[in-house]
Write a protein that holds these residues in place. Structure first.
Motif, short mmCIF file in Angstrom:
data_model
loop_
_atom_site.label_atom_id
_atom_site.label_comp_id
_atom_site.label_asym_id
_atom_site.label_seq_id
_atom_site.Cartn_x
_atom_site.Cartn_y
_atom_site.Cartn_z
N GLN A 19 0.82 -1.21 0.00
CA GLN A 19 0.00 0.00 0.00
C GLN A 19 0.85 1.26 0.00
OE1 GLN A 19 -3.48 0.12 -0.19
NE2 GLN A 19 -3.21 -2.02 -0.68
N GLY A 20 2.12 1.15 -0.36
CA GLY A 20 2.99 2.32 -0.44
C GLY A 20 3.47 2.82 0.91
N LEU A 21 3.49 1.96 1.92
CA LEU A 21 3.92 2.40 3.24
C LEU A 21 5.36 2.03 3.54
CD1 LEU A 21 0.77 1.45 5.34
CD2 LEU A 21 1.39 3.67 4.38
N LEU A 23 8.13 1.63 1.66
CA LEU A 23 9.20 2.38 1.01
C LEU A 23 9.42 3.75 1.68
CD1 LEU A 23 11.33 2.40 -1.21
CD2 LEU A 23 9.62 3.43 -2.70
N PRO A 24 8.40 4.57 1.89
CA PRO A 24 8.65 5.86 2.57
C PRO A 24 9.15 5.68 3.99
CG PRO A 24 6.50 5.88 1.52
CD PRO A 24 7.03 4.50 1.39
N TRP A 25 8.64 4.69 4.70
CA TRP A 25 9.10 4.46 6.07
C TRP A 25 10.56 4.02 6.08
CZ3 TRP A 25 4.37 1.37 8.32
CH2 TRP A 25 3.30 2.24 8.44
N SER A 26 10.93 3.19 5.13
CA SER A 26 12.33 2.74 5.04
C SER A 26 13.25 3.91 4.70
CB SER A 26 12.48 1.64 3.99
OG SER A 26 11.68 0.54 4.31
N VAL A 27 12.83 4.74 3.76
CA VAL A 27 13.63 5.91 3.38
C VAL A 27 13.77 6.85 4.57
CG1 VAL A 27 13.61 8.00 1.94
CG2 VAL A 27 13.12 5.78 0.91
N ALA A 28 12.68 7.07 5.31
CA ALA A 28 12.74 7.95 6.47
C ALA A 28 13.68 7.41 7.53
CB ALA A 28 11.34 8.13 7.06
N LEU A 29 13.61 6.10 7.78
CA LEU A 29 14.49 5.50 8.77
C LEU A 29 15.95 5.61 8.36
CD1 LEU A 29 14.66 3.94 11.44
CD2 LEU A 29 14.49 1.84 10.10
N LEU A 30 16.24 5.34 7.10
CA LEU A 30 17.62 5.44 6.62
C LEU A 30 18.13 6.87 6.67
CD1 LEU A 30 17.57 2.95 3.61
CD2 LEU A 30 18.67 2.64 5.84
N LEU A 31 17.30 7.82 6.29
CA LEU A 31 17.71 9.23 6.34
C LEU A 31 17.95 9.69 7.77
CD1 LEU A 31 15.40 10.88 3.66
CD2 LEU A 31 17.87 10.55 3.53
N ALA A 32 17.07 9.29 8.69
CA ALA A 32 17.25 9.69 10.09
C ALA A 32 18.51 9.07 10.68
CB ALA A 32 16.02 9.28 10.90
N ILE A 74 -5.91 8.78 2.70
CA ILE A 74 -5.57 8.04 3.92
C ILE A 74 -4.24 7.32 3.76
CG2 ILE A 74 -6.85 5.92 3.37
CD1 ILE A 74 -6.73 7.52 6.80
N ARG A 75 -3.96 6.78 2.57
CA ARG A 75 -2.67 6.12 2.35
C ARG A 75 -1.53 7.13 2.41
NH1 ARG A 75 -5.20 4.02 -2.12
NH2 ARG A 75 -3.70 5.12 -3.42
N LEU A 76 -1.72 8.28 1.79
CA LEU A 76 -0.67 9.31 1.79
C LEU A 76 -0.43 9.84 3.19
CD1 LEU A 76 1.30 11.12 0.28
CD2 LEU A 76 -0.58 12.70 -0.12
N SER A 77 -1.49 10.11 3.92
CA SER A 77 -1.30 10.64 5.27
C SER A 77 -0.69 9.60 6.20
CB SER A 77 -2.63 11.16 5.83
OG SER A 77 -3.58 10.12 5.90
N THR A 78 -1.06 8.33 6.03
CA THR A 78 -0.46 7.28 6.85
C THR A 78 1.02 7.12 6.54
OG1 THR A 78 -2.58 6.12 6.91
CG2 THR A 78 -0.63 4.85 7.50
N ALA A 79 1.36 7.15 5.27
CA ALA A 79 2.77 7.02 4.89
C ALA A 79 3.60 8.20 5.39
CB ALA A 79 2.89 6.89 3.37
N ALA A 80 3.08 9.41 5.22
CA ALA A 80 3.83 10.61 5.63
C ALA A 80 3.93 10.70 7.15
CB ALA A 80 3.16 11.86 5.07
N LEU A 81 2.83 10.44 7.86
CA LEU A 81 2.86 10.52 9.31
C LEU A 81 3.77 9.45 9.90
CD1 LEU A 81 1.82 11.82 11.90
CD2 LEU A 81 -0.06 10.19 11.85
N GLY A 82 3.71 8.24 9.36
CA GLY A 82 4.60 7.18 9.84
C GLY A 82 6.06 7.53 9.63
N ALA A 83 6.37 8.12 8.48
CA ALA A 83 7.75 8.52 8.19
C ALA A 83 8.22 9.59 9.16
CB ALA A 83 7.87 9.01 6.75
N ILE A 84 7.38 10.57 9.44
CA ILE A 84 7.76 11.64 10.35
C ILE A 84 7.89 11.12 11.78
CG2 ILE A 84 6.95 13.81 11.36
CD1 ILE A 84 5.94 14.53 8.55
N LEU A 85 7.01 10.20 12.17
CA LEU A 85 7.13 9.60 13.50
C LEU A 85 8.43 8.81 13.64
CD1 LEU A 85 3.50 8.44 14.30
CD2 LEU A 85 4.82 10.21 15.45
#
Length: 113
Positions: A19-21, A23-32, A74-85
């Motif tokens: 559901q596109g979650l 990849l953004p979460w992985s990128v956010a974790l690696l960047l952080a 809802i998918r976009l907000s879940t992906a973005a919020l999860g990445a920021i968290l």
């Protein structure tokens, strides 16, 4: 006129299944983790917002690649919020390690005045 929706294979199919979650979460974790590992602690607070911005853009791009209109918001907000968290969690843990590594007490027992 009918359009054939042939199943895609490879990376796009994996992105669709998650559901596109992931990849953004992985990128956010690696960047952080890269910010904590390579930036000086005084510069973290300039790099964490940049990492969050990149993660939100990646979230949007992934949702565009998926190409489904239903549930887009809802998918976009879940992906973005999860990445920021994830970036926030890494920043807090990294900050605690930096404080302990510097020999400072997070909760001093007595105040000097």
């Amino acid at each position: 006129m009918t359009q054939s929706h042939a199943p895609r294979s490879g990376a796009i199919a994996r992105i669709r299944r998650s559901q596109g979650l992931l990849l953004p979460w992985s990128v956010a974790l690696l960047l952080a983790l890269a910010v904590v590992a390579f930036a000086p602690p005084g510069g973290w607070w300039q790099w964490f917002p940049a990492a969050a911005g990149v993660a939100v853009i990646v979230s949007f791009v992934v949702q565009i690649i998926i190409g489904r209109a239903d549930g887009f918001i809802i998918r976009l907000s879940t992906a973005a919020l999860g990445a920021i968290l994830l970036i926030g969690i890494v920043s807090v843990v990294g900050g605690l390690f930096a404080v302990v590594g510097a020999g400072l007490s997070v909760f001093p027992s007595e105040f000097t005045g």
